[in-house]
Design an enzyme around this catalytic site. Structure first.
Site, PDB file in Angstrom:
ATOM      1  N   THR A   4       0.838  -1.206   0.000  1.00 51.32           N
ATOM      2  CA  THR A   4       0.000   0.000   0.000  1.00 51.32           C
ATOM      3  C   THR A   4       0.872   1.255   0.000  1.00 51.32           C
ATOM      4  O   THR A   4       0.607   2.204  -0.735  1.00 51.32           O
ATOM      5  CB  THR A   4      -0.919  -0.005   1.243  1.00 51.32           C
ATOM      6  N   HIS A  55       4.074 -10.269   2.278  1.00 48.96           N
ATOM      7  CA  HIS A  55       3.180 -11.243   2.930  1.00 48.96           C
ATOM      8  C   HIS A  55       2.330 -12.030   1.943  1.00 48.96           C
ATOM      9  O   HIS A  55       1.621 -12.960   2.337  1.00 48.96           O
ATOM     10  CB  HIS A  55       2.324 -10.568   4.013  1.00 48.96           C
ATOM     11  N   CYS A  98     -16.248  -5.526   0.852  1.00 46.10           N
ATOM     12  CA  CYS A  98     -14.884  -5.024   0.794  1.00 46.10           C
ATOM     13  C   CYS A  98     -14.208  -5.352   2.106  1.00 46.10           C
ATOM     14  O   CYS A  98     -14.810  -5.885   3.020  1.00 46.10           O
ATOM     15  CB  CYS A  98     -14.851  -3.544   0.453  1.00 46.10           C
TER      16      CYS A  98
HETATM   17  N1  PLP Z   1      -2.389  -4.230  -4.221  1.00 49.12           N
HETATM   18  C1  PLP Z   1      -3.010  -5.390  -4.384  1.00 49.12           C
HETATM   19  C2  PLP Z   1      -3.391  -5.830  -5.767  1.00 49.12           C
HETATM   20  C3  PLP Z   1      -3.313  -6.207  -3.298  1.00 49.12           C
HETATM   21  O1  PLP Z   1      -3.953  -7.365  -3.473  1.00 49.12           O
HETATM   22  C4  PLP Z   1      -2.932  -5.769  -2.007  1.00 49.12           C
HETATM   23  C5  PLP Z   1      -3.282  -6.567  -0.817  1.00 49.12           C
HETATM   24  O2  PLP Z   1      -4.254  -7.297  -0.790  1.00 49.12           O
HETATM   25  C6  PLP Z   1      -2.252  -4.553  -1.882  1.00 49.12           C
HETATM   26  C7  PLP Z   1      -1.998  -3.801  -3.007  1.00 49.12           C
HETATM   27  C8  PLP Z   1      -1.822  -4.038  -0.552  1.00 49.12           C
HETATM   28  O3  PLP Z   1      -0.650  -4.684  -0.102  1.00 49.12           O
HETATM   29  P1  PLP Z   1      -0.253  -4.624   1.443  1.00 49.12           P
HETATM   30  O4  PLP Z   1      -1.176  -5.538   2.158  1.00 49.12           O
HETATM   31  O5  PLP Z   1       1.172  -5.074   1.504  1.00 49.12           O
HETATM   32  O6  PLP Z   1      -0.388  -3.217   1.870  1.00 49.12           O
END
Ligand code: PLP
Length: 392
Positions: free
Chosen positions: A72, A202, A328
């Site tokens: 994110t 993760h 969601c």
């Molecule tokens: N982008 C996508 C396509 C995801 O599936 C996710 C998590 O589910 C993220 C971004 C976010 O990643 P993180 O959990 O490391 O913040």
């Protein structure tokens, strides 16, 4: 009761080899990697190795890898950083209607607070973005194109190489959110022609709370987190050394085991789908019908006449973990923006479940999960106000 985890796209368990590599960085190799004495240098060595391991997984130079706190953060950084860096050039970003909220909500923030204009490209009924539609959306104010490599709900693998070529032709930076793709598809950033790419540990059997951004040499943008000189002055904050080392190990395992991982996932996903189709009526597959064009472990299925949340809860009571496509992540009952973008009919959109298999899934797990699913669907359909008892 057997426990069957079928939500590997939500997160994966950290592999034991990964955790084993991490532990010394909490206990013995605890130095601050910015310190110039022995323990600091030892910790720094761990970072250097991990950067190389991650770079090797995606065909990058280690200098092009910057660790972040999660996928994110990498997504937020790219959108906000490029919007700042290129604000004199333009204020238009192109993305798609099916991105993860890490992209969509950042775009909305930029629209609301920074005067950015954002085009959200439509996708077809399997979730594919068309390079022609992308080209048609480009204006002389476009500064960034951000299109995910693999969709997290329906597993669609986007034609990133073609899309990045369109961006390049127009001299526009191209970012891809590869959080779901990493470790599930071969990725070569140079061959794909992408400028920026987001990743997360993760999802590849690494620890939570660590991500990374690939930033092609020559792409400039301000740091997102201000402070010390860590990460080559690009991302301040004392490094999560153990997390980074774990990410590196997970990346190495993902690279070495990629073919086996993909083959195992595909085989079990097919086995799961064959059984669902054989044993349960009125089901609909969402996302690409051609399994070669979707995430190897993803199956997204709508069950007519019943609610995905009820399926999830009853499966959970039977020890089976899945996620719904309709709610969601906040747990609300909002309809999934991805499923509505691919025009899943309203009658079935709420009855959607995402199954994702992984390295620790066995055929016996699938047998158990399907047996539970058959009972759950039958029970719910018997009490469904739409079907009624023995309604069809
Ligand atoms: N982008 C996508 C396509 C995801 O599936 C996710 C998590 O589910 C993220 C971004 C976010 O990643 P993180 O959990 O490391 O913040």
């Amino acid at each position: 009761m057997r426990e069957v985890y079928l939500d590997y796209s939500a997160t994966t368990p950290a592999k034991e080899e990964v955790v084993r590599e991490m532990i010394p960085y909490y206990t013995k190799l605890y130095g601050n990697p910015s310190s110039l004495y022995g323990p600091g240098l030892e910790a720094k060595e761990g970072l250097t190795k991990a950067r190389q391991q991650l770079a090797d997984l995606i065909g990058a130079d280690p200098k092009e890898i910057i660790f972040t706190s999660c996928g994110t953060e990498a997504d937020n950084w790219v959108l906000e950083g490029i919007a700042d860096q290129l604000k004199k050039k333009g204020n238009h970003i192109i993305t798609t209607s099916i991105e993860h909220h890490a992209i969509l909500h950042t775009c909305m923030y930029l629209q609301k607070y920074h005067g950015m204009e954002v085009t959200y490209l439509d996708v077809d009924e399997e979730g594919f973005v068309s390079p022609e539609a992308l080209e048609a959306a480009i204006t002389d104010k476009t500064i960034l194109i951000s299109i995910m490599m693999v969709n997290n709900e329906i597993g669609t693998v986007e034609p990133i190489k073609e899309l990045a070529a369109v961006a390049k032709k127009h001299g526009i930076l191209f970012h891809t959110d590869a959080v779901q793709a990493l470790g599930n598809l071969p990725i070569d950033v140079k061959d794909l022609g992408v400028d920026l790419l987001s990743m997360s540990a993760h999802k590849i059997y690494g620890p939570k709370g660590i991500g990374a951004l690939y930033k092609r040499k020559g792409v400039n943008m301000p740091s997102f987190v201000h402070g010390g000189a860590q990460e080559n002055r690009k991302r301040a904050g004392t490094e999560n050394t153990a997390g980074i080392v774990g990410f590196g190990k997970a990346a190495e395992l993902a690279r070495v085991n990629l073919d086996d991982h993909i083959a195992h996932s595909r085989e079990l996903r097919q086995y799961l789908w064959d059984q669902i189709r054989d044993k349960i009526d009125h089901v609909r597959l969402n996302g690409p019908a051609d399994f070669d064009k979707r995430h190897p472990a993803n199956l997204n299925v709508s069950f007519s006449y019943i609610e995905g949340e009820s399926i999830l809860l009853l499966l959970d009571a039977a020890g089976v973990s899945v996620s719904t496509g309709s709610a969601c992540s906040s747990g609300s009952l909002d309809i999934s923006h991805v499923l509505s973008s691919i025009k899943v009919p309203m009658e079935v959109i709420n009855g959607t479940v995402r199954f994702t298999v992984g390295d620790f899934t066995s055929k016996e797990d699938i047998d158990y999960a399907v047996e539970a699913l058959v009972k759950v669907v039958d029970t719910l359909r018997r009490v469904s106000p739409v079907t009624g008892k023995e309604g069809w």
